[in-house]
Design a protein around this motif. Structure first.
Motif, PDB file in Angstrom:
ATOM      1  N   GLU A 165      -3.352  -0.468  -3.103  1.00 28.10           N
ATOM      2  CA  GLU A 165      -4.102   0.782  -3.019  1.00 28.10           C
ATOM      3  C   GLU A 165      -3.197   1.890  -2.504  1.00 28.10           C
ATOM      4  OE1 GLU A 165      -6.925   0.969   0.435  1.00 28.10           O
ATOM      5  OE2 GLU A 165      -6.375  -1.137   0.588  1.00 28.10           O
ATOM      6  N   LEU A 166      -3.748   3.081  -2.484  1.00 24.87           N
ATOM      7  CA  LEU A 166      -3.026   4.215  -1.926  1.00 24.87           C
ATOM      8  C   LEU A 166      -3.274   4.262  -0.426  1.00 24.87           C
ATOM      9  CD1 LEU A 166      -3.650   7.098  -4.465  1.00 24.87           C
ATOM     10  CD2 LEU A 166      -1.560   5.791  -4.115  1.00 24.87           C
ATOM     11  N   PRO A 208       0.475   8.525  -1.534  1.00 25.33           N
ATOM     12  CA  PRO A 208       0.212   9.274  -2.764  1.00 25.33           C
ATOM     13  C   PRO A 208       1.467  10.003  -3.262  1.00 25.33           C
ATOM     14  CG  PRO A 208      -1.397   9.821  -1.062  1.00 25.33           C
ATOM     15  CD  PRO A 208      -0.347   8.978  -0.422  1.00 25.33           C
ATOM     16  N   ILE A 211       5.271   4.719  -8.468  1.00 21.64           N
ATOM     17  CA  ILE A 211       4.917   3.347  -8.088  1.00 21.64           C
ATOM     18  C   ILE A 211       5.838   2.326  -8.746  1.00 21.64           C
ATOM     19  CG2 ILE A 211       3.097   1.597  -8.214  1.00 21.64           C
ATOM     20  CD1 ILE A 211       1.076   3.872  -7.856  1.00 21.64           C
ATOM     21  N   ARG A 242       0.888  -1.162   0.000  1.00 26.67           N
ATOM     22  CA  ARG A 242       0.000   0.000   0.000  1.00 26.67           C
ATOM     23  C   ARG A 242       0.925   1.210   0.000  1.00 26.67           C
ATOM     24  NH1 ARG A 242      -4.512   0.990   4.656  1.00 26.67           N
ATOM     25  NH2 ARG A 242      -5.526   2.722   3.634  1.00 26.67           N
TER      26      ARG A 242
END
Length: 184
Positions: free
Chosen positions: A168-169, A132, A136, A129
């Motif tokens: 996910e973020l 933001p 990535i 995880r």
């Protein structure tokens, strides 16, 4: 558990023969009077063919009955040779080491590892995880390299592959996370 090509071929043949026999029995039962079918199957050529097909099917089925019972218990550790004998390292230990190293990476919000045995070593699946505004792809490569090298250095267990799943973020509003500039 590894299934070799011969066993897969036998399983395929057993499935095909069983399917053909099942369809044939259904068709014979649906279309042919019982007295006539019994008379035809007891004749010489049909009797031999029936016995051979039944025997081969039974032998293959028996092979897979014993094949199934021979399964190895669930693997939950890996063996490493030591100076005074083998050393068993539990998958839980490997998971803890991988999670420890992975959670130290800059931009990681949470980090989970799944371990399984591969052909040439361990296969790790990293579920990350991320925070933001982080690259990535670069973080995933860094996680692969960092976890693989860390585990191989600390446990001397070969790592075959490291798969990364960015799930996910994470919560970017928290200022609790302290990043180190070295990424370690």
């Amino acid at each position: 558990m590894k299934v070799n090509l011969f066993d897969r071929l036998l399983l395929f043949i057993l499935s095909i023969v069983s399917l053909i026999l099942g369809v044939a029995v259904v068709l014979v039962g649906a279309t042919v009077p019982i007295g006539w079918a019994q008379m035809e199957l007891t004749r010489y050529p049909y009797n031999v063919v029936t016995m051979v097909v039944g025997g081969v099917t039974a032998l293959i089925a028996i092979r897979f009955l014993f094949f199934r019972r021979r399964r190895d218990p669930k693997v939950d550790s890996v063996m490493v040779s030591g100076d005074h004998g083998p050393i068993r390292i539990a998958y839980d230990t490997i998971i803890q080491l991988a999670n420890r190293r992975g959670s130290q990476l800059r931009g990681v919000s949470s980090f989970e590892t799944v371990v399984r045995q591969g052909q040439g070593g361990l296969i790790l699946t990293l579920r990350i995880r991320v925070l933001p505004d982080i690259d990535i792809a670069a973080l995933a490569k860094e996680a692969q390299n960092a976890v693989k090298s860390y585990l191989e250095e600390t446990t001397h267990v070969p790592v075959e592959r490291v798969l990364v799943q960015v799930t996910e973020l994470g919560d970017g509003n928290r200022a609790i996370r302290v990043w180190s500039g070295s990424g370690a």
